[in-house]
Design a protein around this motif. Structure first.
Motif, PDB file in Angstrom:
ATOM      1  N   UNK A 225      28.234  36.820  45.217  1.00 12.07           N
ATOM      2  CA  UNK A 225      27.583  38.069  44.771  1.00 12.07           C
ATOM      3  C   UNK A 225      27.244  38.001  43.280  1.00 12.07           C
TER       4      UNK A 225
ATOM      5  N   UNK B 249      39.780  45.726  46.762  1.00  8.21           N
ATOM      6  CA  UNK B 249      38.434  45.339  47.199  1.00  8.21           C
ATOM      7  C   UNK B 249      37.702  44.431  46.213  1.00  8.21           C
TER       8      UNK B 249
ATOM      9  N   UNK C  19      23.177  37.488  51.789  1.00  5.55           N
ATOM     10  CA  UNK C  19      22.303  37.835  50.664  1.00  5.55           C
ATOM     11  C   UNK C  19      20.923  37.189  50.799  1.00  5.55           C
TER      12      UNK C  19
ATOM     13  N   UNK D  22      31.873  43.465  36.649  1.00  2.00           N
ATOM     14  CA  UNK D  22      32.671  44.638  36.996  1.00  2.00           C
ATOM     15  C   UNK D  22      33.744  44.192  37.985  1.00  2.00           C
ATOM     16  N   UNK D  23      34.712  45.061  38.256  1.00  3.72           N
ATOM     17  CA  UNK D  23      35.766  44.745  39.230  1.00  3.72           C
ATOM     18  C   UNK D  23      35.155  44.553  40.633  1.00  3.72           C
ATOM     19  N   UNK D  24      34.229  45.414  40.976  1.00  4.14           N
ATOM     20  CA  UNK D  24      33.565  45.258  42.264  1.00  4.14           C
ATOM     21  C   UNK D  24      32.139  44.799  42.015  1.00  4.14           C
TER      22      UNK D  24
ATOM     23  N   UNK E  61      28.540  44.167  43.611  1.00  2.74           N
ATOM     24  CA  UNK E  61      27.728  44.459  44.798  1.00  2.74           C
ATOM     25  C   UNK E  61      26.631  43.434  44.969  1.00  2.74           C
TER      26      UNK E  61
END
Lengths: 576, 193
Positions: free
Chosen positions: A341, A552, A379, A572-574, A576
């Protein structure tokens, strides 16, 4: 599917007709109610329950078509949008979300009168003077009145249910199957609970180092001891307490934690688990630790519908729809996922840049490579090239130089342990220097300094933990708790994890009161608030219906200069 | 002393009457609470179900009327009903459904990835014109605060739908779970402005 959709006028007509037919049918059914068939006519009990469960959980009719309903007076919904389970949850005990409360629809609650009074009140409410007895909001449902509620939204008192409860358009036989299922839904407490005890097990699988085993057990046992210590004289209050919050006090049970030690090859573990269970069933598994595999324990819990809360394993089972095991993370898979990602979002790396995964043909390497490839596929990006190292092959300076020449300027995913990264400084300063390098914190462990400073400017690390510089406050909470419990801090990862597991258990049991159903235990955890405080290793653990990996996220970081190197977040921590 | 006992008994009876009258079953006479509010949209960029970056201000201040809600993919009661409402509205609008912009913003950005959001929209048979947005928690929090809908935790959220006419200064704020005819009335009222 669309060809079967009724228009609103048709739906309304159907609803009216169904209500009238129900009235007529109702009269006959009531008279025959004394002779209740054991199951739905023409179906075995198991088949009726299977079909009913599919209606309740997935909103699918026995015919395979979606159930149809009206909600909020005029919204047509299909069962595949949301089902009974969406709101009443898998156990049927209902949910609380903000100010919206969904009432229980399990067998024990439906088929008894609904009153606000605690059943266990001392003295019993029925012995109190009539004027102060609690009002019965509705009498117990029968199969017939329950069908009326599901069809027309009318309760046994003749009152209209809130229109957030769908009115289902069901044929008689389908209704019979659904009602039959509800008659069996959370009808009796789950095994492993007696009037005085809740029995739990923690699994120790394979050759776990003694120090790790002790680190886990000491924390879990301290949690158990704290509950059993009855600092608020819970057992006494359960016997003598007046009616106020009686249900909460009478729900108290001592906890018993047994150890299920699995030996020998993992193929034999399910058999060993079954033997342990047969000797004395447990309500749930708590924590647990393994030297390698966890899949046999996961499979055992799935088949037998036993909750397993937060085992410590490098190899969690990554599955979309399994229900009974709650893991901290997806393990190495989560890192491969994050790398794919993050790479997609890097503007300086063109979508068609060559990407090469280098890994050993062992379990760790395969998991990371599989995750990266799968997510890259999702993706819609080209699959990476692969350089798979044989188990006995050597890696050194020459290997890295050859790799760089073969794939000049490529993005390299080096899913390798520290011993295989020796000599990788050779990748820096070459004319064919890689565009980016990715490595895994899960594979590097504490050996972050393995990454030479000469390549750090273009090397990224997947890091699925709270950043070390942000961990002190939460770790202090764990450290202080351990100090109070007189437990030395020997393994922060294991101990902080099990500290949270015990915290979670305590909260889930408090919420359950005396509704000791395994599915409700998991439903309760699903409904918990996200947690940012009682955890040290992760920034946030979050839950939700069917969410089975509590953490997550995964940072992508770079290493600063020095040893140990500071971690510089680049995502960032997550992602997308 | 007698007075105290009498007062206590009366108080107990009043409390019990109030408690027993608050049953789990009730007709929803007052269907929803409506107000008109001014909101300042924060300049954040979120990500839609197709993983495209979306500048929220541009999306909400487009030429289309906008309906907006806050939901999440594994929500139990509130979001399924809100989303069924959006789905139903799109069906009723039929060919005109693309003339209105439906916006759902995730309040569980850790779990709601573009894949989860795509699956969610498919489940509700969403047509073009309905976008589901996620982003960083900080940005999502900013948006919730801007709409006076901030909740520190997803389990504490409540059902609100916002409507906005193109070029309008104010947003219609609807608190409560409502049916399609009510939503359609509000939407048409918006168009008449």
């Amino acid at each position: 599917m669309a060809s079967h959709r009724r228009t609103l006028p048709e739906t309304a007509a159907f609803l009216t007709a169904a209500t009238v037919l129900l009235m007529l049918f109702f009269a006959g059914w009531v008279s025959a109610a004394t002779v209740k068939p054991p199951a739905v006519a023409g179906l075995s009990e198991a088949e009726a329950l299977r079909l009913g469960e599919r209606m309740y959980r997935q909103g699918i009719l026995p015919s395979g078509e979606p159930m149809l309903a009206i909600v909020q007076r005029d919204i047509e919904v299909e069962g595949t949008m949301f089902s009974c389970e969406s709101c009443h949850l898998r156990s049927g005990l209902g949910s609380v979300e903000g100010k919206v409360i969904t009432l229980p629809t399990n067998a024990t609650e439906l088929f008894k009168p609904f009153t606000s009074a605690a059943e266990e009140a001392i003295p019993a409410w029925s012995t109190m003077p009539q004027p102060i007895q609690w009002k019965i909001h509705r009498p117990a449902y029968t199969d017939e009145t329950l069908a009326m509620a599901l069809w027309a939204g009318i309760d046994p008192n003749g009152r209209e249910l809130n229109w957030t409860m769908p009115r289902y358009l069901l044929e008689d036989r389908d209704m019979e199957i659904l009602v039959f299922y509800l008659r069996h839904l959370s009808a009796a407490p789950s095994p492993g609970v007696t009037s005085s005890t809740i029995r739990l097990a923690t699994v120790i699988a394979g050759e776990v180092p003694q120090s790790d085993r002790e680190a886990m057990l000491a924390v879990l046992e301290a949690h158990i001891q704290a509950r059993n210590g009855q600092s608020r004289r819970e057992e006494e209050r359960a016997k003598k307490s007046p009616f106020f919050r009686m249900k909460k006090t009478s729900a108290y049970r001592r906890l018993e934690l047994v150890r299920w030690v699995l030996k020998g090859p993992p193929e034999t573990w399910e058999r060993q688990l079954a033997d342990y269970y047969q000797q004395a069933p447990v309500f749930a598994l708590l924590g647990g630790i393994t030297s390698g595999e966890w899949a046999p324990v996961h499979a055992f819990c799935e088949v037998n519908r036993i909750p397993s809360i937060l085992p410590l394993t490098r190899y969690p089972v990554v599955a979309d729809s399994d229900w009974y095991t709650l893991y901290f993370t997806k393990g190495l898979y989560q890192e491969g996922e994050a790398a794919a990602r993050f790479l997609r979002g890097l503007e300086e790396v063109p979508g068609d840049a060559p990407v090469v995964q280098v890994y050993r043909d062992d379990r760790d390497g395969r998991i990371l490579a599989q995750a990266f490839s799968e997510v890259r596929g999702k993706l819609k990006q080209d699959p990476p090239q692969e350089a798979v190292l044989a188990p006995d092959s050597k890696v050194g300076k020459a290997f890295w130089q050859d790799l760089a020449k073969k794939h000049p300027g490529a993005v390299l995913l080096l899913w390798l342990p520290p011993r295989d990264l020796v000599g990788m400084e050779a990748l820096g300063g070459l004319p064919e220097q890689p565009g980016k390098i990715f490595v895994s914190a899960g594979l590097l462990g504490d050996a972050l300094s393995t990454i030479p400073e000469t390549v750090r400017s273009f090397t990224y690390l997947t890091y699925p933990y709270r950043l070390p510089q942000e961990r002190a406050k939460q770790m202090a909470v764990v450290r202080n708790w351990l100090r109070v419990k007189n437990i030395p801090l020997t393994n922060p990862e294991i101990q902080s994890g099990m500290y949270f597991a015990g915290w979670l258990l305590s909260n889930a049991l408090m919420m359950m009161e005396s509704d000791y159903y395994r599915d409700y235990f998991l439903d309760g955890i699903d409904m918990m608030n996200d947690e940012v405080y009682a955890i040290a290793l992760y920034p946030r653990l979050s839950f939700g219906q069917g969410q089975r990996y509590a953490s997550k996220g995964c940072y992508v970081v770079q290493l600063g200069e020095g040893s140990p190197p500071p971690l510089l977040p680049r995502s960032e921590w997550v992602i997308h | 002393m007698k007075k105290c006992v009498l007062l206590f008994t009366c108080g107990l009876l009043v409390a019990m009457t109030l408690l027993t009258s608050a049953g789990g079953v009730q007709a929803d006479e007052k269907r929803y609470k409506r107000s008109e509010e001014k909101y300042v949209i924060p300049d954040v960029t979120l990500i839609n179900q197709d993983r495209q970056k979306v500048r929220l201000v541009d999306l909400l201040h487009s030429e289309k009327p906008v309906l907006l809600d806050f939901i999440y993919g594994t929500c139990t009661t509130i979001c399924p009903v809100l989303s069924a409402g959006f789905s139903s509205l799109q069906r009723k609008l039929a060919a005109d459904s693309e003339k209105v912009q439906l916006v759902s913003i995730s309040i569980d950005p850790e779990y709601d990835t573009p894949e989860v959001m795509t699956e969610y929209l498919e489940k509700y048979q969403a047509k073009p014109g309905w976008v589901f947005l996620t982003g960083t928690r900080e940005d999502i929090d900013k948006v919730m605060r801007a709409f006076d809908a901030y909740v520190p935790n997803k389990m504490s959220h409540y059902p609100i739908t916002f409507l906005h006419a193109p070029g309008g200064e104010r947003w219609v704020r609807i608190y409560g779970l409502i049916g399609t005819s009510d939503l359609m009335n509000e939407y048409q009222g918006l168009l008449r402005r």
